[in-house]
Each structure stands twice: as C-alpha cells, then as structure tokens.
Enzyme design. Structure first.
Site, PDB file in Angstrom:
ATOM      1  N   TYR A 186      -9.033   2.703   7.347  1.00 53.42           N
ATOM      2  CA  TYR A 186      -8.701   1.332   7.733  1.00 53.42           C
ATOM      3  C   TYR A 186      -9.273   0.908   9.086  1.00 53.42           C
ATOM      4  O   TYR A 186      -9.115  -0.248   9.481  1.00 53.42           O
ATOM      5  CB  TYR A 186      -7.172   1.150   7.744  1.00 53.42           C
ATOM      6  CG  TYR A 186      -6.546   1.387   6.384  1.00 53.42           C
ATOM      7  CD1 TYR A 186      -6.827   0.544   5.315  1.00 53.42           C
ATOM      8  CD2 TYR A 186      -5.681   2.460   6.165  1.00 53.42           C
ATOM      9  CE1 TYR A 186      -6.266   0.757   4.063  1.00 53.42           C
ATOM     10  CE2 TYR A 186      -5.111   2.682   4.919  1.00 53.42           C
ATOM     11  CZ  TYR A 186      -5.415   1.827   3.872  1.00 53.42           C
ATOM     12  OH  TYR A 186      -4.860   2.041   2.633  1.00 53.42           O
ATOM     13  N   HIS A 241      -7.883  -6.923   0.359  1.00 52.39           N
ATOM     14  CA  HIS A 241      -7.661  -5.548   0.791  1.00 52.39           C
ATOM     15  C   HIS A 241      -8.708  -5.193   1.831  1.00 52.39           C
ATOM     16  O   HIS A 241      -9.878  -5.592   1.703  1.00 52.39           O
ATOM     17  CB  HIS A 241      -7.785  -4.577  -0.378  1.00 52.39           C
ATOM     18  CG  HIS A 241      -6.793  -4.841  -1.458  1.00 52.39           C
ATOM     19  ND1 HIS A 241      -5.470  -4.481  -1.354  1.00 52.39           N
ATOM     20  CD2 HIS A 241      -6.919  -5.485  -2.648  1.00 52.39           C
ATOM     21  CE1 HIS A 241      -4.836  -4.872  -2.437  1.00 52.39           C
ATOM     22  NE2 HIS A 241      -5.680  -5.498  -3.235  1.00 52.39           N
ATOM     23  N   ASN A 245      -2.288  -9.608   1.160  1.00 56.62           N
ATOM     24  CA  ASN A 245      -2.553  -8.170   1.089  1.00 56.62           C
ATOM     25  C   ASN A 245      -1.206  -7.524   0.785  1.00 56.62           C
ATOM     26  O   ASN A 245      -0.405  -7.280   1.695  1.00 56.62           O
ATOM     27  CB  ASN A 245      -3.136  -7.621   2.391  1.00 56.62           C
ATOM     28  CG  ASN A 245      -3.538  -6.151   2.243  1.00 56.62           C
ATOM     29  OD1 ASN A 245      -3.198  -5.503   1.248  1.00 56.62           O
ATOM     30  ND2 ASN A 245      -4.264  -5.634   3.226  1.00 56.62           N
ATOM     31  N   ALA A 301       0.596  -1.389  -0.807  1.00 58.00           N
ATOM     32  CA  ALA A 301       0.950  -0.502  -1.930  1.00 58.00           C
ATOM     33  C   ALA A 301       1.608  -1.260  -3.088  1.00 58.00           C
ATOM     34  O   ALA A 301       1.500  -0.850  -4.250  1.00 58.00           O
ATOM     35  CB  ALA A 301       1.869   0.608  -1.435  1.00 58.00           C
ATOM     36  N   ARG A 333      -3.022   4.095  11.549  1.00 61.67           N
ATOM     37  CA  ARG A 333      -2.847   4.612  10.190  1.00 61.67           C
ATOM     38  C   ARG A 333      -4.208   4.912   9.546  1.00 61.67           C
ATOM     39  O   ARG A 333      -5.024   3.997   9.374  1.00 61.67           O
ATOM     40  CB  ARG A 333      -2.128   3.524   9.369  1.00 61.67           C
ATOM     41  CG  ARG A 333      -2.006   3.830   7.914  1.00 61.67           C
ATOM     42  CD  ARG A 333      -1.614   2.574   7.136  1.00 61.67           C
ATOM     43  NE  ARG A 333      -1.467   2.898   5.740  1.00 61.67           N
ATOM     44  CZ  ARG A 333      -1.464   1.989   4.771  1.00 61.67           C
ATOM     45  NH1 ARG A 333      -1.585   0.708   5.060  1.00 61.67           N
ATOM     46  NH2 ARG A 333      -1.339   2.361   3.537  1.00 61.67           N
ATOM     47  N   GLU A 364      -6.139 -12.410  -3.421  1.00 59.76           N
ATOM     48  CA  GLU A 364      -5.783 -11.012  -3.147  1.00 59.76           C
ATOM     49  C   GLU A 364      -6.813 -10.414  -2.199  1.00 59.76           C
ATOM     50  O   GLU A 364      -8.017 -10.491  -2.479  1.00 59.76           O
ATOM     51  CB  GLU A 364      -5.759 -10.240  -4.476  1.00 59.76           C
ATOM     52  CG  GLU A 364      -5.483  -8.766  -4.316  1.00 59.76           C
ATOM     53  CD  GLU A 364      -5.515  -8.000  -5.647  1.00 59.76           C
ATOM     54  OE1 GLU A 364      -5.686  -8.632  -6.725  1.00 59.76           O
ATOM     55  OE2 GLU A 364      -5.380  -6.773  -5.596  1.00 59.76           O
ATOM     56  N   PRO A 385       3.849  -3.595   2.887  1.00 58.74           N
ATOM     57  CA  PRO A 385       4.297  -2.409   3.597  1.00 58.74           C
ATOM     58  C   PRO A 385       3.188  -1.603   4.278  1.00 58.74           C
ATOM     59  O   PRO A 385       2.082  -1.470   3.738  1.00 58.74           O
ATOM     60  CB  PRO A 385       4.947  -1.545   2.518  1.00 58.74           C
ATOM     61  CG  PRO A 385       4.992  -2.340   1.286  1.00 58.74           C
ATOM     62  CD  PRO A 385       4.271  -3.621   1.488  1.00 58.74           C
ATOM     63  N   ASN A 386       3.532  -1.093   5.432  1.00 59.27           N
ATOM     64  CA  ASN A 386       2.706  -0.165   6.233  1.00 59.27           C
ATOM     65  C   ASN A 386       1.530  -0.823   6.947  1.00 59.27           C
ATOM     66  O   ASN A 386       0.863  -0.167   7.756  1.00 59.27           O
ATOM     67  CB  ASN A 386       2.190   1.009   5.369  1.00 59.27           C
ATOM     68  CG  ASN A 386       3.329   1.782   4.726  1.00 59.27           C
ATOM     69  OD1 ASN A 386       4.234   2.223   5.422  1.00 59.27           O
ATOM     70  ND2 ASN A 386       3.320   1.924   3.419  1.00 59.27           N
ATOM     71  N   ARG A 428     -11.392   4.273  -4.326  1.00 62.19           N
ATOM     72  CA  ARG A 428     -10.431   5.252  -3.805  1.00 62.19           C
ATOM     73  C   ARG A 428      -9.709   5.975  -4.948  1.00 62.19           C
ATOM     74  O   ARG A 428     -10.246   6.072  -6.040  1.00 62.19           O
ATOM     75  CB  ARG A 428      -9.462   4.531  -2.848  1.00 62.19           C
ATOM     76  CG  ARG A 428     -10.191   3.931  -1.647  1.00 62.19           C
ATOM     77  CD  ARG A 428      -9.236   3.250  -0.702  1.00 62.19           C
ATOM     78  NE  ARG A 428      -8.259   4.193  -0.169  1.00 62.19           N
ATOM     79  CZ  ARG A 428      -7.160   3.823   0.491  1.00 62.19           C
ATOM     80  NH1 ARG A 428      -6.915   2.533   0.708  1.00 62.19           N
ATOM     81  NH2 ARG A 428      -6.308   4.728   0.938  1.00 62.19           N
TER      82      ARG A 428
HETATM   83  C1  DQA Z   1      -4.631  -1.807   1.025  1.00 59.52           C
HETATM   84  C2  DQA Z   1      -4.982  -0.832  -0.122  1.00 59.52           C
HETATM   85  C3  DQA Z   1      -3.724  -0.297  -0.783  1.00 59.52           C
HETATM   86  O1  DQA Z   1      -4.060   0.603  -1.828  1.00 59.52           O
HETATM   87  C4  DQA Z   1      -2.863   0.440   0.223  1.00 59.52           C
HETATM   88  O2  DQA Z   1      -1.659   0.860  -0.373  1.00 59.52           O
HETATM   89  C5  DQA Z   1      -2.626  -0.341   1.470  1.00 59.52           C
HETATM   90  C6  DQA Z   1      -3.710  -1.145   2.028  1.00 59.52           C
HETATM   91  C7  DQA Z   1      -5.898  -2.280   1.785  1.00 59.52           C
HETATM   92  O3  DQA Z   1      -5.796  -3.275   2.503  1.00 59.52           O
HETATM   93  O4  DQA Z   1      -6.954  -1.647   1.693  1.00 59.52           O
HETATM   94  O5  DQA Z   1      -1.561  -0.240   2.076  1.00 59.52           O
HETATM   95  O6  DQA Z   1      -4.009  -2.947   0.474  1.00 59.52           O
END
Ligand code: DQA
Length: 145
Positions: A22, A99, A73, A76, A17, A97, A9-10, A106
């Site tokens: 990011y 990110h 990725n 959240a 964003r 995994e 998501p997002n 964070r």
């Molecule tokens: C994320 C880190 C997560 O905590 C966050 O909710 C994201 C992006 C990252 O790529 O840094 O949506 O996965």
C-alpha cells in the site's frame, strides 16, 4: 456538486500497514490530495473511514438524494459484504469502486468483488491515484443532481 468518499476497515492504518503493497501514503495524505483536486474542480467532498460494516451501510443510506456520487474503497468488505452491495442497490446513487492495490493480481479471495456488479465501474492498482481517478469518474457522471 458533492461527492462522498467512503473508506472501509483498516484503511486508517495506511502508511504503516503492509507498505510493500500500500506504500507509505497515509489516509490523511490521500484525503489532502483529493481535497486539493476537488477544490480545483469546484467540487465539494466529504471523506470518511470506518471499521464497521453497519456504519458503512448507514452512510450509504444517508447519501440518497444528497450526493452526486460515492467513491468507495470498501477494503476487506469488498470481498464479503452482501449488506454493502444491497445498500448500493437500494439508494441508486452511482458508486465508483476504488482500490489502492490491484486486487486481481493478489490472493485469489481478493479477485472477487461483491460490489463490482452494482457499481458504475472499478479502479484498482494505482495507489493514491486510484482516488483521484475515482474523483474524475464521479465528476463525469451526469445523470444525477
Ligand atoms: C484494498 C484491497 C482489499 O483487498 C483489502 O482488504 C484492503 C484494501 C485496496 O485499497 O487495495 O483493505 O481495498
């Protein structure tokens, strides 16, 4: 060799964003760079994004026996989803995994990953490069077809 890139998501909002965290790179930019690198390596990739936990779980199920590895990725959902964790365990496809940000630097709620213990490893904090490192790690896994 086929590698599946899954985004939660997002991540479709990358570029606008929270650019201070990011950056300005969009998900389309990331996909383009990953495709270029994969092509150079002679690897087939598929790149997807969803806002929905169930869809992500379904994609993980469908990957069984069809892909060499998943670069994930989970955004959240990383911090909340027992369902994504169980799906990874169920399919026995190696998952890396990734990110963009360093989740350990964070907010405290981001320090814990529900999926880390069932993934091959975690790459966090290198922006777009996290995906390229994820691709490299996925290619180097040699215990699956
Ligand atoms: C994320 C880190 C997560 O905590 C966050 O909710 C994201 C992006 C990252 O790529 O840094 O949506 O996965």
């Amino acid at each position: 060799m086929k590698i599946l890139f899954l985004n939660g998501p997002n991540l479709n909002l990358l570029g606008t964003r929270q650019p201070e965290i990011y950056g300005r790179t969009t998900l389309a930019d990331i996909e383009r760079k990953v495709r270029d690198r994969a092509e150079a390596l002679g690897v087939e990739i598929e790149f997807r994004q969803t806002q929905h936990e169930g869809e992500l779980v379904g994609w993980i199920h469908q990957s069984k026996g069809l892909v060499h590895a998943i670069v994930l990725n989970a955004a959240a959902l990383t911090h909340t989803s027992v369902a994504v964790r169980d799906a990874i365990t169920a399919v026995q496809v190696p998952v890396i995994e990734v990110h963009l940000s360093n989740i350990h630097a964070r907010e405290e709620f981001r320090h814990h990953s529900m999926i880390a213990a069932v993934c091959r490893g975690q790459i966090a904090g290198f922006g777009l490069e996290s995906y390229l490192l994820g691709l490299q790690a996925a290619v180097s896994i040699n215990d699956h077809p």
